[in-house]
Design a protein around this motif. Structure first.
Motif, short mmCIF file in Angstrom:
data_model
loop_
_atom_site.label_atom_id
_atom_site.label_comp_id
_atom_site.label_asym_id
_atom_site.label_seq_id
_atom_site.Cartn_x
_atom_site.Cartn_y
_atom_site.Cartn_z
N TYR A 239 -56.80 18.98 -26.39
CA TYR A 239 -56.27 19.98 -25.99
C TYR A 239 -55.25 20.38 -25.29
N GLU A 240 -55.56 20.15 -23.95
CA GLU A 240 -54.79 20.98 -23.15
C GLU A 240 -53.71 19.81 -23.23
N ALA A 241 -53.02 18.48 -23.53
CA ALA A 241 -52.41 18.00 -23.68
C ALA A 241 -50.90 19.10 -24.60
N ALA A 242 -51.63 19.16 -26.16
CA ALA A 242 -50.74 19.91 -26.77
C ALA A 242 -50.61 21.42 -25.94
N ALA A 243 -51.35 21.99 -25.38
CA ALA A 243 -51.17 23.11 -24.58
C ALA A 243 -49.25 23.12 -23.98
N ARG A 244 -49.91 22.10 -23.06
CA ARG A 244 -49.12 21.95 -22.26
C ARG A 244 -47.93 20.88 -22.46
N GLU A 245 -47.59 19.95 -23.05
CA GLU A 245 -46.61 19.85 -23.82
C GLU A 245 -45.32 20.82 -24.42
N VAL A 246 -46.22 21.90 -25.20
CA VAL A 246 -45.71 23.01 -25.93
C VAL A 246 -44.69 22.93 -25.29
N HIS A 247 -45.49 23.87 -23.65
CA HIS A 247 -45.11 25.21 -22.65
C HIS A 247 -44.31 23.66 -22.61
N GLU A 248 -44.32 22.91 -21.47
CA GLU A 248 -42.70 21.82 -21.49
C GLU A 248 -41.86 22.25 -22.23
N GLU A 249 -41.71 21.46 -23.37
CA GLU A 249 -41.34 21.29 -24.13
C GLU A 249 -40.23 22.21 -25.06
N LEU A 250 -40.95 23.73 -24.63
CA LEU A 250 -40.66 25.06 -25.73
C LEU A 250 -40.52 25.67 -24.47
N GLY A 251 -40.67 26.15 -23.36
CA GLY A 251 -40.93 27.40 -22.42
C GLY A 251 -41.78 28.29 -22.87
N ILE A 252 -43.04 27.66 -24.06
CA ILE A 252 -43.50 29.06 -24.10
C ILE A 252 -44.81 28.57 -24.64
N ALA A 253 -45.86 29.90 -24.69
CA ALA A 253 -46.96 29.31 -24.24
C ALA A 253 -48.24 29.92 -25.72
N PRO A 254 -47.42 29.38 -26.82
CA PRO A 254 -48.43 30.01 -27.56
C PRO A 254 -50.31 28.82 -28.03
N PRO A 255 -50.62 30.69 -28.63
CA PRO A 255 -52.57 30.38 -28.09
C PRO A 255 -52.54 28.93 -28.88
N VAL A 256 -53.30 27.38 -28.41
CA VAL A 256 -53.69 26.27 -29.24
C VAL A 256 -55.12 26.30 -30.03
N GLY A 257 -54.82 26.69 -31.38
CA GLY A 257 -56.41 27.10 -31.59
C GLY A 257 -56.88 25.17 -32.31
N ARG A 258 -57.17 25.58 -33.04
CA ARG A 258 -57.83 24.42 -33.80
C ARG A 258 -57.71 23.21 -33.95
N LEU A 259 -58.18 21.98 -33.96
CA LEU A 259 -58.19 20.67 -34.06
C LEU A 259 -57.75 20.60 -35.55
N LEU A 260 -56.53 19.91 -35.94
CA LEU A 260 -56.58 19.85 -37.85
C LEU A 260 -56.32 17.83 -37.78
N VAL A 261 -56.35 17.60 -37.25
CA VAL A 261 -55.76 16.04 -37.37
C VAL A 261 -56.02 15.64 -36.21
N HIS A 262 -57.36 14.29 -36.57
CA HIS A 262 -56.84 13.11 -35.59
C HIS A 262 -56.81 12.14 -36.49
N ALA A 263 -55.87 11.05 -35.78
CA ALA A 263 -54.98 9.55 -36.67
C ALA A 263 -55.61 9.04 -35.66
N TRP A 264 -55.82 7.89 -36.21
CA TRP A 264 -56.17 6.71 -35.60
C TRP A 264 -54.96 5.67 -36.37
N VAL A 265 -53.46 5.28 -35.54
CA VAL A 265 -52.36 4.89 -36.33
C VAL A 265 -52.03 3.34 -35.37
N SER A 266 -52.81 2.36 -36.05
CA SER A 266 -52.42 0.71 -35.82
C SER A 266 -51.41 -0.12 -36.24
#
Length: 150
Positions: free
Chosen positions: A48-75
């Motif tokens: 959750y913290e990573a998603a918020a940080r990455e959005v801020h770093e990549e886009l320069g904005i800090a919208p509220p990050v909400g609930r988990l939509l998907v947990h995916a295991w990609v092998s």
């Protein structure tokens, strides 16, 4: 026969949209396909913290990050696995949209597109199911757990 432990990485992203329901995607300079804003989960943070940080770093904005939509295991055979977390980034206000400032070292552009047009070669083919699951989870408010094997 002893199996070797799998090498696993974790990434987190946010599904953001505009008031028309168009999804925000970004074009990384180091990859072939467009993607959701997001990136690697650092050792000292939660997905959750990573998603918020990455959005801020990549886009320069800090919208509220909400609930988990998907947990995916990609092998990927012979290459390890990746755990993907996609969170609801909400509907970006006109002010947030106007304030988007790309992290130029990693992104060349961004755009909003209709969810059904994201399958036309824009996004990584192996993530199509993950993206569709995120859209469905946002719509019906039921998170998804996926396994993708390549």
């Amino acid at each position: 026969m002893n199996a070797s432990p799998v090498s696993v990485t974790a990434s987190a992203a946010a599904l953001c949209s505009n008031a028309d329901g168009d999804v925000l995607i970004v074009n990384p300079t180091y990859k072939k396909f467009w993607n959701l804003p997001g990136g690697a989960v650092d050792e000292d943070e939660t997905p959750y913290e990573a998603a918020a940080r990455e959005v801020h770093e990549e886009l320069g904005i800090a919208p509220p990050v909400g609930r988990l939509l998907v947990h995916a295991w990609v092998s990927v055979t012979g290459r390890g696995a990746q755990v993907l977390y996609v969170f609801d980034g909400g509907v970006l206000s006109p002010e947030d949209q106007a304030a988007i400032t790309l992290q130029e070292e990693e992104l060349s552009e961004y755009r909003f597109c209709q969810p059904d047009s994201m399958q036309d070669g824009l996004i990584p083919p192996h993530l199509t199911d993950v993206w569709q699951a995120a859209l469905a989870a946002r719509s019906d408010e039921h998170p998804r757990v996926l396994t993708v094997r390549l």
